[in-house]
Design a protein around this motif. Structure first.
Motif, PDB file in Angstrom:
ATOM      1  N   VAL A  33       0.852  -1.193   0.000  1.00 28.46           N
ATOM      2  CA  VAL A  33       0.000   0.000   0.000  1.00 28.46           C
ATOM      3  C   VAL A  33       0.886   1.242   0.000  1.00 28.46           C
ATOM      4  O   VAL A  33       1.908   1.280   0.688  1.00 28.46           O
ATOM      5  CB  VAL A  33      -0.916   0.063   1.241  1.00 28.46           C
ATOM      6  N   MET A  34       0.495   2.227  -0.772  1.00 31.20           N
ATOM      7  CA  MET A  34       1.103   3.557  -0.699  1.00 31.20           C
ATOM      8  C   MET A  34      -0.012   4.565  -0.487  1.00 31.20           C
ATOM      9  O   MET A  34      -1.145   4.347  -0.934  1.00 31.20           O
ATOM     10  CB  MET A  34       1.892   3.902  -1.951  1.00 31.20           C
ATOM     11  N   GLY A  35       0.317   5.636   0.202  1.00 31.07           N
ATOM     12  CA  GLY A  35      -0.751   6.593   0.474  1.00 31.07           C
ATOM     13  C   GLY A  35      -0.239   7.951   0.863  1.00 31.07           C
ATOM     14  O   GLY A  35       0.970   8.182   0.994  1.00 31.07           O
ATOM     15  N   TRP A  36      -1.191   8.860   1.009  1.00 28.69           N
ATOM     16  CA  TRP A  36      -0.917  10.227   1.415  1.00 28.69           C
ATOM     17  C   TRP A  36      -1.708  10.554   2.669  1.00 28.69           C
ATOM     18  O   TRP A  36      -2.907  10.215   2.781  1.00 28.69           O
ATOM     19  CB  TRP A  36      -1.301  11.197   0.300  1.00 28.69           C
ATOM     20  N   TYR A  37      -1.034  11.215   3.585  1.00 24.48           N
ATOM     21  CA  TYR A  37      -1.643  11.714   4.804  1.00 24.48           C
ATOM     22  C   TYR A  37      -1.259  13.183   4.920  1.00 24.48           C
ATOM     23  O   TYR A  37      -0.341  13.651   4.264  1.00 24.48           O
ATOM     24  CB  TYR A  37      -1.119  10.938   6.020  1.00 24.48           C
ATOM     25  N   ARG A  38      -1.965  13.922   5.767  1.00 23.01           N
ATOM     26  CA  ARG A  38      -1.608  15.326   5.959  1.00 23.01           C
ATOM     27  C   ARG A  38      -1.765  15.700   7.424  1.00 23.01           C
ATOM     28  O   ARG A  38      -2.537  15.088   8.170  1.00 23.01           O
ATOM     29  CB  ARG A  38      -2.472  16.240   5.080  1.00 23.01           C
ATOM     30  N   GLN A  39      -1.012  16.723   7.790  1.00 24.49           N
ATOM     31  CA  GLN A  39      -1.074  17.221   9.162  1.00 24.49           C
ATOM     32  C   GLN A  39      -1.036  18.736   9.141  1.00 24.49           C
ATOM     33  O   GLN A  39      -0.049  19.340   8.701  1.00 24.49           O
ATOM     34  CB  GLN A  39       0.076  16.670   9.991  1.00 24.49           C
ATOM     35  N   ALA A  40      -2.108  19.341   9.612  1.00 19.90           N
ATOM     36  CA  ALA A  40      -2.180  20.792   9.740  1.00 19.90           C
ATOM     37  C   ALA A  40      -1.679  21.198  11.126  1.00 19.90           C
ATOM     38  O   ALA A  40      -1.700  20.382  12.055  1.00 19.90           O
ATOM     39  CB  ALA A  40      -3.614  21.263   9.538  1.00 19.90           C
ATOM     40  N   PRO A  41      -1.238  22.419  11.290  1.00 18.56           N
ATOM     41  CA  PRO A  41      -0.744  22.875  12.591  1.00 18.56           C
ATOM     42  C   PRO A  41      -1.770  22.659  13.700  1.00 18.56           C
ATOM     43  O   PRO A  41      -2.939  23.021  13.555  1.00 18.56           O
ATOM     44  CB  PRO A  41      -0.479  24.363  12.366  1.00 18.56           C
ATOM     45  N   GLY A  42      -1.337  22.036  14.775  1.00 18.44           N
ATOM     46  CA  GLY A  42      -2.217  21.808  15.918  1.00 18.44           C
ATOM     47  C   GLY A  42      -3.198  20.668  15.757  1.00 18.44           C
ATOM     48  O   GLY A  42      -4.047  20.457  16.630  1.00 18.44           O
ATOM     49  N   LYS A  43      -3.091  19.931  14.648  1.00 21.62           N
ATOM     50  CA  LYS A  43      -4.023  18.828  14.401  1.00 21.62           C
ATOM     51  C   LYS A  43      -3.271  17.520  14.243  1.00 21.62           C
ATOM     52  O   LYS A  43      -2.069  17.502  13.989  1.00 21.62           O
ATOM     53  CB  LYS A  43      -4.864  19.108  13.159  1.00 21.62           C
TER      54      LYS A  43
END
Length: 121
Positions: A33-43
């Motif tokens: 599996v390959m994927g994308w995740y994201r992280q916003a400031p404070g989250k």
């Protein structure tokens, strides 16, 4: 060891598009599996989209219809086409790959260093 190198982030206006790329290299027998995740400031880091070796995809509900994940198995590369971007999607986007280094070895999870996506006018 496995290295994931991301590219394609940047500044885009609301409603614009970006295409992220992530290339995996190193001790790779197979990638499940390959994927994308994201992280916003404070989250917390959150799922954006994943794709299996067989091509099955999974998206976060908020991205369905606007984001498209795809892959090139020969290049061990995954792409994320992001259209109609929104300011609230500003975050660091991380690539993830679940890799087996040998035929009978364990599957390990690897992360890229992240690429900044900023959606702003």
């Amino acid at each position: 060891q496995v290295q994931l190198v991301e590219s394609g982030g940047g500044l885009v206006q609301p409603g614009g598009s970006l295409r992220l790329s992530c290339a995996a290299s190193g001790s790779i027998f197979s990638i499940s599996v390959m994927g994308w995740y994201r992280q916003a400031p404070g989250k917390q880091r959150e799922l954006v989209a994943t794709i299996t070796s067989g091509g099955s995809t999974r998206y976060s509900d908020s991205e369905k219809g606007r984001f498209t994940i795809s892959k090139d198995n020969a290049k061990n590369t995954v792409y994320l086409q992001m259209d109609s971007l929104k300011p609230e999607e500003t975050a660091v986007y991380y690539c993830n790959a679940r890799v087996r280094a040998t035929m009978n070895g364990p599957t390990q999870s690897y992360w890229g260093q992240g690429t900044q996506v900023t959606v702003s006018s």
